[in-house]
Design a protein around this motif. Structure first.
Motif, PDB file in Angstrom:
ATOM      1  N   UNK A   1      -2.386   2.275  -3.455  1.00 49.16           N
ATOM      2  CA  UNK A   1      -1.697   1.550  -4.548  1.00 49.16           C
ATOM      3  C   UNK A   1      -1.175   2.536  -5.586  1.00 49.16           C
ATOM      4  N   UNK A   2      -2.026   3.515  -5.963  1.00 54.50           N
ATOM      5  CA  UNK A   2      -1.625   4.469  -6.998  1.00 54.50           C
ATOM      6  C   UNK A   2      -0.507   5.378  -6.500  1.00 54.50           C
ATOM      7  N   UNK A   3      -0.510   5.705  -5.218  1.00 54.20           N
ATOM      8  CA  UNK A   3       0.586   6.514  -4.667  1.00 54.20           C
ATOM      9  C   UNK A   3       1.908   5.751  -4.723  1.00 54.20           C
TER      10      UNK A   3
ATOM     11  N   UNK B   1      -0.318  -5.039   6.525  1.00 58.62           N
ATOM     12  CA  UNK B   1      -1.495  -4.159   6.437  1.00 58.62           C
ATOM     13  C   UNK B   1      -1.492  -3.330   5.167  1.00 58.62           C
ATOM     14  N   UNK B   2      -0.386  -2.619   4.914  1.00 60.24           N
ATOM     15  CA  UNK B   2      -0.363  -1.690   3.784  1.00 60.24           C
ATOM     16  C   UNK B   2       0.779  -2.019   2.822  1.00 60.24           C
ATOM     17  N   UNK B   3       1.054  -3.289   2.671  1.00 64.54           N
ATOM     18  CA  UNK B   3       2.138  -3.715   1.770  1.00 64.54           C
ATOM     19  C   UNK B   3       1.625  -3.736   0.338  1.00 64.54           C
ATOM     20  N   UNK B   4       2.366  -3.070  -0.558  1.00 64.12           N
ATOM     21  CA  UNK B   4       2.001  -2.982  -1.969  1.00 64.12           C
ATOM     22  C   UNK B   4       3.061  -3.705  -2.789  1.00 64.12           C
ATOM     23  N   UNK B   5       2.616  -4.636  -3.574  1.00 67.45           N
ATOM     24  CA  UNK B   5       3.531  -5.356  -4.460  1.00 67.45           C
ATOM     25  C   UNK B   5       3.492  -4.796  -5.860  1.00 67.45           C
TER      26      UNK B   5
ATOM     27  N   UNK C   1      -5.819  -4.360  -7.446  1.00 70.26           N
ATOM     28  CA  UNK C   1      -4.614  -4.029  -8.213  1.00 70.26           C
ATOM     29  C   UNK C   1      -4.936  -2.970  -9.249  1.00 70.26           C
ATOM     30  N   UNK C   2      -3.872  -2.259  -9.639  1.00 66.55           N
ATOM     31  CA  UNK C   2      -3.974  -1.167 -10.601  1.00 66.55           C
ATOM     32  C   UNK C   2      -2.974  -1.446 -11.724  1.00 66.55           C
TER      33      UNK C   2
ATOM     34  N   UNK D   1       0.444  -2.941  -9.824  1.00 69.29           N
ATOM     35  CA  UNK D   1       0.662  -2.792  -8.384  1.00 69.29           C
ATOM     36  C   UNK D   1      -0.575  -3.342  -7.668  1.00 69.29           C
ATOM     37  N   UNK D   2      -0.337  -4.152  -6.643  1.00 64.29           N
ATOM     38  CA  UNK D   2      -1.475  -4.820  -5.998  1.00 64.29           C
ATOM     39  C   UNK D   2      -1.345  -4.724  -4.487  1.00 64.29           C
TER      40      UNK D   2
END
Length: 447
Positions: A45-47, A76-80, A130-131, A146-147
């Motif tokens: 998420x942070x990347x 799998x690795x989807x970041x919103x 989330x961050x 970002x989650x």
């Protein structure tokens, strides 16, 4: 309590080891691997956040996604990404989360003290990570959220679980090989050793036992071989003892029976009854002495050096008693005592028997003089009994202290064998020396 043999113990030990490893992994693995993958999820998420450079310019349009908030969980690795700015009144980004989720995110953003914080919440029995990062846009405070769902983490956990199970099964299967090897490795020498013990139980100890290879089994085989040799020596000495004892007692018993029968029949083998009875008494005394010697020798064989009673004494106290006891047996014999003031530490009863046997042996061969002497050496006290008789043949010297050894005057006995055993009990040693003026029997006792 159930009894198990060696093979069963080996299998049970390996099964217990596999089960213990399996339980440890089942307990420790979920905690450690889930924590690791959770950190990995936050790192992803942070990347993704870091890749979005200058997102709040006037020309920036947040990326749109065809996946809604719930459907994104299947990726799998989807970041919103969501963006809150203008006093948290403006929201940009797609898809927009449900109100209760958005409300919690906004609340955490308002109360956040650090520039970046990690959060998680549960929604529809799933975990959302989330961050929230505090940023500035046109001089105003804003937040980037970002989650990512727990899909990636759970998928990786399941994959690792499958591989772990395969690994555990393969390890369990491979562990059978060392178990089988260990079973054969332990059973073979133990079975051979058991067969030898069975032979010994049947008094068949002629076959030696020697195991080459492992040091522990080799040491065990050496101990067994030492025991076997001791049993052979004991059996041989027992047979020799019985043979000689029967021979020694047979002659006086035969003489006593013959003379007694003759007296009963009115026939006197000697000139008168008194002389005839003297022969019977002499043979009875001889037999009595042999029996006492044999019992004493057997008693010494059973003793250990820890069981003797050591005490300090003057050599003269023993020597003069022996001289008084034996001087009347041969009127032509002179007994000289030297070193009467020498002190020694020994068992008084055993030392008295030792001197008696040495003096009695010397009286049979001495011409006219016996010397009883004690002398202090560096680390020992040397006791010697010397007679001025003829020298002993060199080939006879090594056998003089053997039990029931026949001397050159036809004497069988245990006297010198008892002397040897007493010296050994005192951790001393014995020797016989032919000197210019006679033969000396020497016993060295440690101080």
């Amino acid at each position: 309590m159930m009894k198990v043999n060696l093979t069963q113990r080996i299998w049970l030990s390996f099964i217990a080891l596999v089960v213990l490893v399996g339980l440890t992994m089942v307990i420790v693995y979920p905690i450690s691997i889930k924590g690791t993958l959770t950190d990995e999820t936050y790192r992803i998420i942070e990347q993704e956040q870091a890749r979005m450079a200058n997102p709040f310019s006037d020309y920036f349009t947040p990326p749109q996604s065809e996946l809604d908030f719930i459907e994104r969980r299947e990726a799998e690795r989807s970041v919103g990404h969501l963006f809150l700015f203008n006093d948290l009144g403006t929201l940009r980004g797609e898809p927009v989360p449900p109100d209760n989720v958005l409300k919690e995110m906004v609340s955490n953003a308002v109360n956040q003290d650090n520039e970046r914080e990690r959060y998680e919440l549960t929604y529809n029995d799933a975990t959302l990570f989330y961050v929230i990062t505090r940023i500035e846009s046109d001089g105003e405070e804003a937040f980037q959220i970002s989650y990512m769902w727990d899909t990636y983490r759970d998928l990786m956990v399941n994959r690792l679980w499958e591989r772990l199970i395969y690994l555990l099964l393969i390890t369990s299967a491979l562990s059978l090989l060392p178990a089988i090897w260990l079973k054969r490795y332990l059973r073979q020498p133990l079975r051979v050793l058991g067969n030898h013990f069975e032979q010994i139980a049947k008094r068949n100890w002629k076959e030696p036992f020697r195991w080459e290879g492992d040091d522990d089994f080799q040491k065990l085989s050496d101990q067994f071989e030492s025991m076997r040799q001791n049993l052979i020596r004991y059996d041989r000495s027992q047979k020799t003892f019985i043979q000689h004892a029967s021979h020694e007692l047979k002659t006086p018993i035969m003489v006593v029976k013959t003379y007694a029968q003759s007296v009963k029949d009115g026939i006197l083998p000697k000139e008168n009854l008194e002389q005839t009875m003297d022969v019977i008494l002499d043979e009875a005394d001889r037999m009595d002495k042999r029996v006492k010697d044999m019992l004493y020798f057997t008693k010494l064989d059973a003793l250990k050096k820890e069981t003797i009673n050591l005490e300090e004494m003057l050599f003269g106290n023993l020597a003069f008693q022996i001289e008084e006891r034996f001087r009347m047996q041969r009127e032509d014999l002179k007994i000289v005592i030297q070193g009467a003031d020498v002190k020694l530490k020994a068992d008084s009863e055993h030392m008295q028997v030792l001197l008696e046997n040495l003096v009695e042996n010397a009286m049979r061969y001495a011409k006219d003089t016996i010397w009883i002497k004690a002398e202090e050496k560096k680390d020992a006290v040397e006791i010697s009994v010397k007679n001025n008789g003829v020298p002993i043949k060199n080939e006879d010297i090594p056998h003089l202290f053997a039990p029931f050894r026949k001397g050159n005057k036809g004497q069988f006995g245990l006297g010198l064998a008892i002397v040897k055993r007493i010296a050994e009990l005192h951790q001393g040693h014995h020797e016989v020396i032919n000197e210019e003026d006679g033969v000396a029997f020497k016993i060295s006792l440690p101080k």
